[in-house]
Motif scaffolding. Structure first.
Motif, PDB file in Angstrom:
ATOM      1  N   GLY A 145      -6.209   5.500  -0.183  1.00  0.00           N
ATOM      2  CA  GLY A 145      -6.362   4.197   0.441  1.00  0.00           C
ATOM      3  C   GLY A 145      -5.044   3.467   0.565  1.00  0.00           C
ATOM      4  N   GLN A 148      -3.107   5.060   3.395  1.00  0.00           N
ATOM      5  CA  GLN A 148      -3.713   4.701   4.677  1.00  0.00           C
ATOM      6  C   GLN A 148      -3.312   3.288   5.099  1.00  0.00           C
ATOM      7  OE1 GLN A 148      -7.834   5.377   3.584  1.00  0.00           O
ATOM      8  NE2 GLN A 148      -7.941   7.218   4.861  1.00  0.00           N
ATOM      9  N   ILE A 182     -11.717   4.666   9.927  1.00  0.00           N
ATOM     10  CA  ILE A 182     -11.463   4.033   8.633  1.00  0.00           C
ATOM     11  C   ILE A 182     -12.064   2.633   8.582  1.00  0.00           C
ATOM     12  CG2 ILE A 182      -9.680   3.182   7.058  1.00  0.00           C
ATOM     13  CD1 ILE A 182      -7.882   5.458   8.079  1.00  0.00           C
ATOM     14  N   ASP A 185     -15.770   2.726   8.060  1.00  0.00           N
ATOM     15  CA  ASP A 185     -16.228   3.426   6.859  1.00  0.00           C
ATOM     16  C   ASP A 185     -16.381   2.450   5.691  1.00  0.00           C
ATOM     17  OD1 ASP A 185     -16.773   5.117   4.794  1.00  0.00           O
ATOM     18  OD2 ASP A 185     -14.932   6.292   4.947  1.00  0.00           O
ATOM     19  N   ALA A 188     -14.457   3.361   2.493  1.00  0.00           N
ATOM     20  CA  ALA A 188     -12.986   3.346   2.459  1.00  0.00           C
ATOM     21  C   ALA A 188     -12.506   2.123   1.686  1.00  0.00           C
ATOM     22  CB  ALA A 188     -12.426   3.338   3.886  1.00  0.00           C
ATOM     23  N   ARG A 193      -8.967  -0.658   5.155  1.00  0.00           N
ATOM     24  CA  ARG A 193      -9.756  -1.205   6.264  1.00  0.00           C
ATOM     25  C   ARG A 193      -9.119  -2.486   6.816  1.00  0.00           C
ATOM     26  NH1 ARG A 193     -15.861  -1.772   4.616  1.00  0.00           N
ATOM     27  NH2 ARG A 193     -16.138  -1.832   6.892  1.00  0.00           N
ATOM     28  N   CYS A 196      -6.113  -1.505   8.840  1.00  0.00           N
ATOM     29  CA  CYS A 196      -6.533  -0.885  10.104  1.00  0.00           C
ATOM     30  C   CYS A 196      -7.045  -1.929  11.086  1.00  0.00           C
ATOM     31  CB  CYS A 196      -7.608   0.169   9.839  1.00  0.00           C
ATOM     32  SG  CYS A 196      -6.978   1.697   9.098  1.00  0.00           S
TER      33      CYS A 196
END
Length: 420
Positions: A145, A148, A182, A185, A188, A193, A196
C-alpha cells in the motif's frame, strides 16, 4: 481549465455556509494537517544522499544561471556539468524502480517525487516516459500500500511534467485502469486509494479533460467513492468507517476539480443531484471532510451563477461567494491572484501534489502558466525587474487572461456536450 456551472442548494440557513467554512478552517488550522500525497520512504544513508545530491545539483544548476562569470562560457560549462550529473542520478533512481528490494524502490520513488516537484524536466522525461510509466505500473500492481501510494503520486507529477501533452494522455490511458482498480478496491490501503483518487483527478484534468468519455468515467468513479458518505432516504448520515473521511475528502476534491471542465449541460444535472446531499454532509463529525464539503458547495454555487439559467437553489446560496477572501501567490517577480472558488480549487489541487514546488512550476512550467493565464516563462534581467507594474494592473491582467482562457476552453467542450 475551469468551466461554468449551476447548482442546487438544500434547506440550510442562508448565509451560513461561508461562516461554516471559515470557522472550520480556523479550528482545523492549529490541530489538523491535510493528508499529504505520497509517502516518505525508510531509506538508509546512501538513499538519503542520493536524494540530497539530486536536489543540491538542481540548486547549483539554477544558481549558475544567475551568476555572471568573467571567464568566457564558464557559466554554460558549469550549468551543463551540473545538469549531466543530476540526470545521471535521476537515471539511477529510475533503474532503482525495478530493484527487487521494496526499500530501494520506495527510496527511488521518494527521490523522484522530490525531483519532479522541485524542477521542470520535460525534455529528460519525454525520452523516458514509457520506462517510468512501466515501472510505476508495476509498483501499483505488485507493491505494498505504501508503494502504491507513492507510485500514484509520482505518476500525477509525471503528467504535470509532460505538460498535459499527447505523451501525458498516453500515460493516462495506460495507468488509468490500475488507478481505477485500486480506488475501487475496498480492501486496498486507505493511503493508496487516497493517492489514486488525487492522481486520477489530476491526470484526467491535465491530460484527458477534452475527452468527454474519459472525463465522465473518471468522475463517475470518484462519485462512487464519496457518495457512500451521503445521507440515506431519511436524511441520516451513515456511520463512517475508520479512515473513510480522508478517502471521501480526496475523492470529492478530485471530483470538484473535474467539475470545473464540465460543459454547462452536464453541470445542470450534477448540481441538481449533489448540492442537496452535500448540504446535509456539512453535519459530518469529521472536520476535514466538512471543510472539503463546504468548499465544494461554494465552488458549485460560484459555477452555477455563471450559467445563464440560474436556478433557485443557486440564488439562495449566492450570498456565500460574495465573502470570498482573495489570496495572492507570489513567485519570482510575478503573482497569481486567487479571487474565487474555481481558481482556488485548481491552485490547491496542484499544490496538494507539487507541495512547496508549486511556485517553481508556476514560474517555469508551461502547463501551469497556461492554466493561470501567465504566458510564456519570463526571462528577466536587472532592468526588467526594476520595471514593475502595479498590483492592480497585475490583478486585472491575470484575471482577464484566466477568464479568456476559460471561455475558449468552454466553447470547445460545449461542442462535446452530447458525449456527456
Amino acid at each position: 481549465m475551469p468551466r461554468s456551472k449551476k447548482g442546487k442548494r438544500g434547506s440550510g440557513k442562508p448565509g451560513s455556509l461561508r461562516q461554516e467554512v471559515l470557522q472550520l478552517q480556523l479550528s482545523a488550522k492549529a490541530s489538523v494537517k491535510g493528508a499529504k500525497n505520497g509517502v516518505k520512504a525508510e531509506s538508509g544513508a546512501s538513499d538519503d544522499e542520493l536524494t540530497s545530491d539530486i536536489l543540491s545539483h538542481y540548486s547549483s544548476a539554477s544558481e549558475t544561471t544567475s551568476v555572471l562569470d568573467d571567464g568566457p562560457g564558464s557559466e554554460q560549462v558549469d550549468e551543463q556539468t551540473a545538469q549531466e550529473e543530476t540526470e545521471d542520478k535521476l537515471k539511477q533512481c529510475i533503474d532503482n524502480l525495478m530493484d527487487k528490494s521494496a526499500k530501494t524502490r520506495l527510496a527511488a520513488l521518494e527521490s523522484l517525487r522530490q525531483a519532479f516537484s522541485s524542477r521542470v524536466l520535460y525534455d529528460f522525461l519525454t525520452e523516458r516516459r514509457l520506462t517510468v510509466s512501466d515501472c510505476l505500473e508495476r509498483s501499483l500492481k505488485k507493491g505494498s500500500g505504501e508503494e502504491q501510494a507513492a507510485a500514484a503520486t509520482v505518476f500525477a507529477l509525471l503528467c504535470i511534467q509532460l505538460e498535459g501533452r499527447d505523451e501525458a494522455e498516453e500515460g493516462f490511458k495506460m495507468l488509468r485502469p490500475i488507478l481505477t482498480t485500486i480506488l475501487s478496491d475496498s480492501t486496498a490501503s486507505i493511503a493508496a486509494r487516497q493517492s489514486c483518487a488525487r492522481a486520477l483527478g489530476m491526470c484526467c484534468y491535465v491530460s484527458a479533460a477534452d475527452d468527454g468519455e474519459d472525463l465522465i468515467k473518471s468522475m463517475a468513479l470518484l462519485e462512487s467513492v464519496f457518495m457512500s458518505s451521503y445521507p440515506n432516504r431519511e436524511g441520516t448520515l451513515p456511520t463512517p468507517k475508520p479512515g473513510s473521511p480522508v478517502l471521501h475528502s480526496a475523492a470529492l476534491q478530485a471530483w470538484s476539480l473535474l467539475v470545473t471542465v464540465c460543459p454547462a449541460s452536464r453541470l445542470r444535472v450534477l448540481l441538481g443531484i449533489h448540492l442537496p446531499k452535500l448540504q446535509v454532509c456539512l453535519q459530518s463529525n469529521d472536520v476535514n471532510y466538512r471543510i472539503a464539503v463546504g468548499e465544494t458547495i461554494a465552488l458549485l454555487v460560484e459555477l452555477g451563477r455563471e450559467i445563464d439559467e440560474v436556478n433557485t437553489h443557486v440564488k439562495v446560496a449566492s450570498r456565500e461567494n460574495e465573502d470570498f477572501t482573495e489570496e495572492k501567490i507570489r513567485f519570482g517577480v510575478e503573482s497569481v491572484y486567487i479571487d474565487g472558488w474555481l481558481r482556488r480549487r485548481i491552485y490547491y489541487a496542484f499544490k496538494e501534489i507539487l507541495e512547496s514546488g508549486v511556485r517553481h512550476h508556476l514560474q517555469f512550467n508551461p502547463l501551469l502558466r497556461d492554466i493561470f493565464g501567465l504566458g510564456a516563462p519570463l526571462i528577466l534581467d536587472a532592468a526588467v525587474k526594476g520595471n514593475k507594474i502595479s498590483r492592480f494592473e497585475k490583478h486585472l491582467f491575470n484575471s482577464a487572461a484566466f477568464k479568456a482562457r476559460t471561455k475558449q476552453r468552454n466553447k470547445v467542450r460545449d461542442k462535446r456536450a452530447d458525449v456527456m
